[in-house]
Design an enzyme around this catalytic site. Structure first.
Site, PDB file in Angstrom:
ATOM      1  N   ASP A  12       0.808  -1.231   0.000  1.00  0.00           N
ATOM      2  CA  ASP A  12       0.000   0.000   0.000  1.00  0.00           C
ATOM      3  C   ASP A  12       0.836   1.273   0.000  1.00  0.00           C
ATOM      4  OD1 ASP A  12      -2.204  -1.678   0.081  1.00  0.00           O
ATOM      5  OD2 ASP A  12      -2.249  -1.679   2.277  1.00  0.00           O
ATOM      6  N   LYS A  15       1.857   2.101  -5.094  1.00  0.00           N
ATOM      7  CA  LYS A  15       2.438   1.536  -6.328  1.00  0.00           C
ATOM      8  C   LYS A  15       1.534   1.722  -7.534  1.00  0.00           C
ATOM      9  CE  LYS A  15       2.463  -2.451  -4.331  1.00  0.00           C
ATOM     10  NZ  LYS A  15       2.067  -2.097  -2.955  1.00  0.00           N
ATOM     11  N   GLY A  39      -4.573  -4.420  -3.859  1.00  0.00           N
ATOM     12  CA  GLY A  39      -5.600  -3.401  -4.097  1.00  0.00           C
ATOM     13  C   GLY A  39      -4.864  -2.116  -4.410  1.00  0.00           C
ATOM     14  N   HIS A  40      -4.833  -1.748  -5.668  1.00  0.00           N
ATOM     15  CA  HIS A  40      -4.089  -0.556  -6.097  1.00  0.00           C
ATOM     16  C   HIS A  40      -5.092   0.506  -6.539  1.00  0.00           C
ATOM     17  CE1 HIS A  40      -0.448  -3.356  -7.138  1.00  0.00           C
ATOM     18  NE2 HIS A  40      -0.827  -3.438  -5.887  1.00  0.00           N
ATOM     19  N   GLN A 213       2.031  -6.097  -3.170  1.00  0.00           N
ATOM     20  CA  GLN A 213       2.460  -6.129  -1.774  1.00  0.00           C
ATOM     21  C   GLN A 213       3.753  -5.308  -1.623  1.00  0.00           C
ATOM     22  OE1 GLN A 213       1.565  -9.469  -3.299  1.00  0.00           O
ATOM     23  NE2 GLN A 213      -0.425  -8.670  -2.769  1.00  0.00           N
TER      24      GLN A 213
END
Ligand code: GDP
Ligand code: IMO
Ligand code: MG
Length: 402
Positions: A12, A15, A39-40, A213
């Site tokens: 988080d 990225k 989750g981006h 990650q």
């Protein structure tokens, strides 16, 4: 040109936003690790995307996204993302390719993830419950289903029945809704490519690899056992592709503070009011699970470790704007253990036992403030790496080249 954008912390770091911004200079954005645990979030201004499986390419350009065999693919999640993009007016169906050697995350994997976490009690990892660990485990158990298996429906059906039987016998997990898997597969069938076919194209193109990650969640080099199921360090690119690939730039992304979702040691963690202030200002809630992220100060020994093992060539800092909510800014600079100073966490088991020495910086109102400049200079000097961009807000355009 071949580059990687990857996380230098516990995920988080921003990225997705950085990858989207940089993607305009590349022909391909390639996911090499993880699955829908990622989750981006990317804010475009008039719309927002949360990428779980679709690589974070700028959807307004013609960059192509490739999901390589290092990724475990939840077909339902992938389809939902593609449908959401369509609803927003972006038909990306010709711009997404998935390796036919990628393993599929099945409902049994999610059920087992949940069951394992429950059974572990206070030793639970705090997974995203997206079936990541079990899907990678089945890959290694050699019972997993790959997309290539679906080319012959009978073959896929036999494999699904086999895995279903095993799960029933080994884990008392009941699942037989094979039709749903076939239904989801049909929707992405046209995305599936052979990794051999795409190899030359990747070699002759500008490719940006998108890490998931962060280094500290890497299965080997992270804070095991509080990690994810695969290689999210820069080393994951080659196993993720299945063949060698020379990389020119390894761009590590870090937050000006630190967050972590799930369990595990966190030496610079903040609690109480300060943690809540940071969480609120940084909107630190998991993009995949909605869980409040644990918040703390930037941890320099950990950052240095991540830089070293990833062979990071340059860095991008995100979310320094968030720290303007704090009067004083702390940075963890050294660990001590039983009164003895240690520079680098060579033994990550020690992470939960160390005490941290901090240094203090004066807060900044905005990123032109001289106090912020001092902070940046300090980090560059300590890490020996240049900060090439500073992200100044959530929007994809909020970024300054240094
Ligand atoms: P990722 O998983 O590394 O892509 O990061 P996430 O998307 O899970 O979390 C980063 C969050 O911070 C997202 O909501 C981004 O929109 C947001 N973000 C990214 N960069 C910045 C920044 O520089 N400042 C602020 N305020 N928000 C940012
Ligand atoms: P992005 O790509 C932050 C964490 C989970 C848990 C551990 C194992 O958005 O940075 P898993 O479901 O992978 O088996 O969970 O890893 N985790 C993440 N934390 N960002 C992520 O991805 C994460 N993906 C997994 O919270 O602690
Ligand atoms: Mg995230």
């Amino acid at each position: 040109m071949k580059s990687i954008v990857f996380g230098l912390q516990w995920g988080d770091e921003g990225k997705g936003k950085v990858t989207t911004y940089l993607s305009r200079k590349y022909d391909y954005v390639v996911r090499y690790s993880g699955g829908s645990n990622a989750g981006h979030t990317v804010e475009y201004g008039d719309f927002k995307l949360v990428h779980h499986l679709v690589p974070s390419f700028d959807v307004r350009t013609d960059t192509i996204g490739y999901i390589s065999n290092g990724v475990v693919v939840d077909l339902e999640v992938l389809n939902k993302e593609v449908e959401e993009l369509k609803r927003l007016g972006f038909d990306v169906s010709k711009r997404i390719k998935v390796s036919n050697l990628a393993h599929v995350v099945l409902p049994v994997h999610k059920m087992l993830d949940e069951k394992f976490e429950m059974a572990k009690g206070d030793k639970a990892v705090g997974t995203t419950k997206r079936g990541i660990g079990p899907a990678y485990a089945d890959k290694v158990h050699r019972i997993g289903l790959r997309l290539v298996d679906f080319e012959d429906k009978q073959n896929a059906l036999e494999k699904l029945k086999f895995i279903s039987e095993l799960y029933k016998n080994l884990y008392s997990i009941d699942w037989t809704d094979y039709d749903k898997v076939f239904e989801e597969y049909e929707k992405i069938r046209s995305f599936v490519v052979s990794p051999i076919e795409i190899r030359k194209e990747l070699q002759n193109s500008n490719v940006l690899f998108e890490g998931t990650q962060g280094v500290m969640l890497d299965i080997d080099m992270g804070s095991y056992p509080y990690v994810t199921g695969t290689y999210c360090n820069t080393t994951g690119v080659e196993p993720g592709l299945g063949y060698p690939m020379n990389i020119d730039k390894r761009i590590g992304v870090f937050k000006a503070y630190l967050t972590r979702v799930g369990e595990g040691p966190f030496p610079t963690e903040l609690f109480g009011e300060d943690a809540e202030k940071l969480r609120k200002a940084g909107k630190e809630y998991g993009a995949t699970t909605g869980r409040p992220r644990r918040c703390g100060w930037l941890d320099l020994p950990l950052l240095k470790y991540a830089i070293e093992i990833s062979d990071c060539t340059e860095m991008i800092m995100t979310k320094a704007d968030v720290l303007s909510c704090m009067d004083k800014i702390l940075v963890g600079v050294r660990y001590t253990l039983c009164g003895k100073k240690i520079e680098l966490p060579t033994n990550l088991e020690m992470l939960s036992k160390v005490e941290v020495e901090f240094i203090e910086f004066e807060g900044w109102k905005d990123l032109n403030d001289v106090n912020f400049k001092k902070f940046v200079e300090f980090l560059e000097k300590e890490t020996g790496r240049k900060i090439t961009y500073i992200s100044t807000g959530a929007n994809v355009e909020d970024i300054v080249k240094m």
